[in-house]
Design a protein around this motif. Sequence first.
Motif, PDB file in Angstrom:
ATOM      1  N   UNK A   7     -17.265  26.878   0.130  1.00  0.00           N
ATOM      2  CA  UNK A   7     -17.778  26.365  -1.138  1.00  0.00           C
ATOM      3  C   UNK A   7     -16.660  25.720  -1.972  1.00  0.00           C
ATOM      4  N   UNK A   8     -17.036  24.789  -2.815  1.00  0.00           N
ATOM      5  CA  UNK A   8     -16.109  24.235  -3.790  1.00  0.00           C
ATOM      6  C   UNK A   8     -15.926  25.242  -4.915  1.00  0.00           C
ATOM      7  N   UNK A   9     -14.675  25.511  -5.266  1.00  0.00           N
ATOM      8  CA  UNK A   9     -14.365  26.401  -6.384  1.00  0.00           C
ATOM      9  C   UNK A   9     -13.848  25.546  -7.535  1.00  0.00           C
ATOM     10  N   UNK A  10     -14.624  25.500  -8.602  1.00  0.00           N
ATOM     11  CA  UNK A  10     -14.343  24.607  -9.721  1.00  0.00           C
ATOM     12  C   UNK A  10     -14.025  25.438 -10.954  1.00  0.00           C
ATOM     13  N   UNK A  11     -12.836  25.249 -11.509  1.00  0.00           N
ATOM     14  CA  UNK A  11     -12.416  25.982 -12.697  1.00  0.00           C
ATOM     15  C   UNK A  11     -12.728  25.218 -13.965  1.00  0.00           C
ATOM     16  N   UNK A  37     -25.275  27.837  -6.253  1.00  0.00           N
ATOM     17  CA  UNK A  37     -24.199  27.997  -7.239  1.00  0.00           C
ATOM     18  C   UNK A  37     -23.961  29.467  -7.546  1.00  0.00           C
ATOM     19  N   UNK A  38     -22.698  29.809  -7.756  1.00  0.00           N
ATOM     20  CA  UNK A  38     -22.301  31.106  -8.293  1.00  0.00           C
ATOM     21  C   UNK A  38     -21.375  30.892  -9.475  1.00  0.00           C
ATOM     22  N   UNK A  39     -21.291  31.886 -10.353  1.00  0.00           N
ATOM     23  CA  UNK A  39     -20.470  31.772 -11.565  1.00  0.00           C
ATOM     24  C   UNK A  39     -19.635  33.042 -11.731  1.00  0.00           C
ATOM     25  N   UNK A  40     -18.345  32.837 -12.057  1.00  0.00           N
ATOM     26  CA  UNK A  40     -17.453  33.935 -12.430  1.00  0.00           C
ATOM     27  C   UNK A  40     -16.914  33.634 -13.820  1.00  0.00           C
ATOM     28  N   UNK A  41     -17.122  34.556 -14.774  1.00  0.00           N
ATOM     29  CA  UNK A  41     -16.596  34.372 -16.126  1.00  0.00           C
ATOM     30  C   UNK A  41     -15.406  35.294 -16.356  1.00  0.00           C
ATOM     31  N   UNK A  95     -23.824  36.720  -1.727  1.00  0.00           N
ATOM     32  CA  UNK A  95     -24.883  35.739  -1.989  1.00  0.00           C
ATOM     33  C   UNK A  95     -24.683  34.421  -1.247  1.00  0.00           C
ATOM     34  N   UNK A  96     -23.667  34.343  -0.399  1.00  0.00           N
ATOM     35  CA  UNK A  96     -23.397  33.092   0.301  1.00  0.00           C
ATOM     36  C   UNK A  96     -24.337  32.876   1.472  1.00  0.00           C
ATOM     37  N   UNK A  97     -24.224  31.695   2.100  1.00  0.00           N
ATOM     38  CA  UNK A  97     -23.241  30.671   1.722  1.00  0.00           C
ATOM     39  C   UNK A  97     -23.608  29.974   0.418  1.00  0.00           C
ATOM     40  N   UNK A  98     -22.564  29.580  -0.329  1.00  0.00           N
ATOM     41  CA  UNK A  98     -22.746  28.850  -1.573  1.00  0.00           C
ATOM     42  C   UNK A  98     -22.129  27.461  -1.432  1.00  0.00           C
ATOM     43  N   UNK A  99     -22.557  26.556  -2.277  1.00  0.00           N
ATOM     44  CA  UNK A  99     -21.982  25.220  -2.313  1.00  0.00           C
ATOM     45  C   UNK A  99     -20.924  25.084  -3.397  1.00  0.00           C
TER      46      UNK A  99
END
Length: 237
Positions: A7-11, A37-41, A95-99
Motif C-alpha cells: 500500500x501507499x503510505x501517505x503522511x 484505505x486505512x488511517x493512523x492518527x 484489514x489488508x490488503x489496502x491501497x
Amino acid sequence: MPDTPRELRLGVCGPVGTGKSSLIMLLCAHLADELRIGVVTNDIYTDEDARMIRAAGVLDPARIVAVETGACPHTAIRDDITANLLAVEDLVADHGPLDLVLVESGGDNLTATFSPALVDVQVFVIDVAGGGDVARKGGPGIERADLLVVNKTDLAPHVGVDVDLMRTDALRARGDRPVVALSRHYPDSVAQLLGWVRAQVARQRTGDLVPADPGPMAPHAHAGGSRHGHGDHAHAH
C-alpha cells in the motif's frame, strides 16, 4: 510472479489547526469507494482525532487507529517511528490488503516532517488563517514536502489574506514541487487534491515511487549556489 507492491503510505503533517483531520476525512469521503484505505492518527495523550474521523462516517471505524505518542508529535513521525510503523503494519495485517494508509501527525510547528522510513509521500498543510506570510517564511515541510496544501482558502476574505499571493509565495519557495490551494467548498480544488493522491497510488503500484526526505537533513542551497546536506560538513557555532 513479482510481489504485489504494498500500500501507499501517505503522511499528512503541519501546524495545529490547519485542517489535517478534515483533509483526511475529505480524502476518505471521496476515495473510499475506489481505494481500500486505512488511517493512523497521532496525538500526545488522546485518541480524539481518530474518534472524530470515525464519527464522520467516511470509513469503516475499524480501519482508523490512534497512536498516543506521549511526547512531541514530531518525535513519533521522524525520530522514533516504532509506534507508528507497528500501527501501520498491524492495520494492514488486520484489514489488508489496502491501497492507501493515511498517517496524520500530531499538530506541530513548521519544521515537522515524516521519516521516509515511515511514509512514501508526504503532504504538508498550512492554512490562510495562519497568516498570508507563512508560505513565504518557508521551512522543510513547506519547501520540500511532496505536496503543499494551502488550506481553508474560502476563509481568506475574512482574515485579510490574498490567496493568489500566498500561492505565488509557496510556488517560489518550492520550485517545481506542486501546491494545491484547497477549500472543501471549491470542487475544482478538491479535484486537484484527489488527482494528486490517485497519481501517487498509481506510482506506488508500478514501483515508480521512491520516497524522498524533506527534513532538515535534506540537501539545500545557500547564497552563492552551494548545495549540501547538514551531514556533509560541520557547522561552526
